[in-house]
Design a protein around this motif. Sequence first.
Motif, mmCIF file in Angstrom:
data_model
loop_
_atom_site.group_PDB
_atom_site.id
_atom_site.type_symbol
_atom_site.label_atom_id
_atom_site.label_comp_id
_atom_site.label_asym_id
_atom_site.label_seq_id
_atom_site.Cartn_x
_atom_site.Cartn_y
_atom_site.Cartn_z
ATOM 1 N N LEU A 1 4.339 9.619 6.233
ATOM 2 C CA LEU A 1 5.609 9.917 5.564
ATOM 3 C C LEU A 1 5.475 11.165 4.694
ATOM 4 O O LEU A 1 6.378 12.019 4.661
ATOM 5 C CB LEU A 1 6.030 8.730 4.696
ATOM 6 C CG LEU A 1 6.659 7.542 5.411
ATOM 7 C CD1 LEU A 1 6.850 6.375 4.442
ATOM 8 C CD2 LEU A 1 8.003 7.926 6.036
ATOM 9 N N LEU A 2 4.351 11.268 4.001
ATOM 10 C CA LEU A 2 4.124 12.455 3.178
ATOM 11 C C LEU A 2 4.040 13.707 4.035
ATOM 12 O O LEU A 2 4.638 14.744 3.711
ATOM 13 C CB LEU A 2 2.833 12.265 2.379
ATOM 14 C CG LEU A 2 2.331 13.479 1.589
ATOM 15 C CD1 LEU A 2 3.377 13.927 0.580
ATOM 16 C CD2 LEU A 2 1.016 13.146 0.893
ATOM 17 N N ALA A 3 3.319 13.643 5.148
ATOM 18 C CA ALA A 3 3.171 14.812 6.017
ATOM 19 C C ALA A 3 4.499 15.216 6.636
ATOM 20 O O ALA A 3 4.837 16.411 6.693
ATOM 21 C CB ALA A 3 2.159 14.515 7.115
ATOM 22 N N GLY B 1 14.676 15.012 12.222
ATOM 23 C CA GLY B 1 14.799 14.225 11.000
ATOM 24 C C GLY B 1 15.727 14.889 10.004
ATOM 25 O O GLY B 1 15.944 16.107 10.015
ATOM 26 N N ASP B 2 16.285 14.082 9.142
ATOM 27 C CA ASP B 2 17.193 14.576 8.125
ATOM 28 C C ASP B 2 16.397 14.918 6.876
ATOM 29 O O ASP B 2 15.744 14.041 6.295
ATOM 30 C CB ASP B 2 18.235 13.496 7.813
ATOM 31 C CG ASP B 2 19.301 13.984 6.843
ATOM 32 O OD1 ASP B 2 19.218 15.142 6.409
ATOM 33 O OD2 ASP B 2 20.205 13.185 6.524
ATOM 34 N N PRO B 3 16.431 16.177 6.435
ATOM 35 C CA PRO B 3 15.661 16.541 5.234
ATOM 36 C C PRO B 3 16.066 15.729 4.014
ATOM 37 O O PRO B 3 15.249 15.504 3.120
ATOM 38 C CB PRO B 3 15.975 18.025 5.051
ATOM 39 C CG PRO B 3 16.398 18.496 6.398
ATOM 40 C CD PRO B 3 17.076 17.341 7.042
ATOM 41 N N ALA B 4 17.335 15.279 3.974
ATOM 42 C CA ALA B 4 17.787 14.480 2.833
ATOM 43 C C ALA B 4 17.081 13.126 2.771
ATOM 44 O O ALA B 4 17.089 12.467 1.735
ATOM 45 C CB ALA B 4 19.302 14.283 2.903
ATOM 46 N N VAL B 5 16.492 12.710 3.889
ATOM 47 C CA VAL B 5 15.759 11.435 3.929
ATOM 48 C C VAL B 5 14.256 11.666 3.897
ATOM 49 O O VAL B 5 13.526 11.028 3.138
ATOM 50 C CB VAL B 5 16.148 10.636 5.187
ATOM 51 C CG1 VAL B 5 15.308 9.369 5.290
ATOM 52 C CG2 VAL B 5 17.632 10.299 5.167
ATOM 53 N N TRP C 1 8.135 12.450 -1.172
ATOM 54 C CA TRP C 1 7.800 12.407 -2.590
ATOM 55 C C TRP C 1 7.410 10.989 -3.021
ATOM 56 O O TRP C 1 6.461 10.798 -3.784
ATOM 57 C CB TRP C 1 8.979 12.900 -3.424
ATOM 58 C CG TRP C 1 9.116 14.395 -3.453
ATOM 59 C CD1 TRP C 1 10.086 15.156 -2.856
ATOM 60 C CD2 TRP C 1 8.237 15.328 -4.098
ATOM 61 N NE1 TRP C 1 9.871 16.492 -3.081
ATOM 62 C CE2 TRP C 1 8.748 16.628 -3.856
ATOM 63 C CE3 TRP C 1 7.078 15.196 -4.861
ATOM 64 C CZ2 TRP C 1 8.134 17.772 -4.343
ATOM 65 C CZ3 TRP C 1 6.468 16.337 -5.357
ATOM 66 C CH2 TRP C 1 6.993 17.612 -5.094
ATOM 67 N N ALA C 2 8.162 10.009 -2.525
ATOM 68 C CA ALA C 2 7.832 8.614 -2.852
ATOM 69 C C ALA C 2 6.467 8.235 -2.294
ATOM 70 O O ALA C 2 5.662 7.581 -2.969
ATOM 71 C CB ALA C 2 8.918 7.681 -2.304
#
Length: 319
Positions: free
Chosen positions: A53-55, A77-81, A87-88
Amino acid sequence: MILAVWIPLLMPLLAVPAARRAAQSLPPRAAAWLLTGCAVALAVCTATALGLLLAAGALRLPPVAALGHLSLPLLGGDPAVTVPAAWAAAGLLTGCAATVVHRARRHRTELRTARRAADAHPRSGDLCVLPDPAPDAYALPGRPGRVVVTAGMLRALPPAEREALFAHERAHLAGRHHLFLLTAALAAACHPLLGSLRAPLAYALERWADEAAASRVGDRRVTARAIGRAALAAGPSAPGPHRPGTVLAATAGPVPRRVAALLSPERVPGHPPIRRGCYGRRLLAAALLACVTFSTAAALDAAADLHETVEVAQGEAAH
């Protein structure tokens, strides 16, 4: 990848209860290995999913994409997601790493402090007696390992039961049981649900040492009395000031269950095991294996998908 990567994070919801139930129907040694192996596998899958997820989110950032010569539109993928998820994931991975380092350091520090305290008192072979009136006994790992017992515990037990108690603690040392608990504690730093495996793992390790002690002294009743009498002598009081929190002691865990298990009839060698509940155990084992396999497969699939996406984006950027 966005779907498969979440599976390792959710799979402990099913795998942990299955592991706890499966461990109840296994011999102590097998149960300890099962719980520890399950904790490690699920923790690795969780850390892998967070890393992916981080990558995936980091590659959406223009500076990172430019550094890797990537074509942003082909990353999908959607950058907003993906970026907030990255970051999380970064925060969770940092917290996991910090917790793992902290627990490992605390374990090492506690063992060093306990060994210094033990070395300050007389020893006989691997046995160290502390002049403490409060009854306590525990296995202190190291090179060499020590069986630490207080004067209060020695006064509370007759000679035959002392030998059973010492055999129990030596079984902890011989099996390196503290490493099982440490491994489970480090795995729990990666996923909070894995922390619930510690109690059944500690019980399995105590039962493993109980059986080893009974075999060593050759009398299950004497071993059961030693465990019960030592637990009654120690009472509900907190462990002694020198006992590390990561070591095992004969008085720990659900002692009545352990005593009852020692007093139950021992199966005659060569006699076929009772088949009652065998089908249920197989179902639990199959469910647990399916959970761990599915989690591992999902993590590998997400990694392969991300790798393929990056290669396509690099190829397009090159043109």
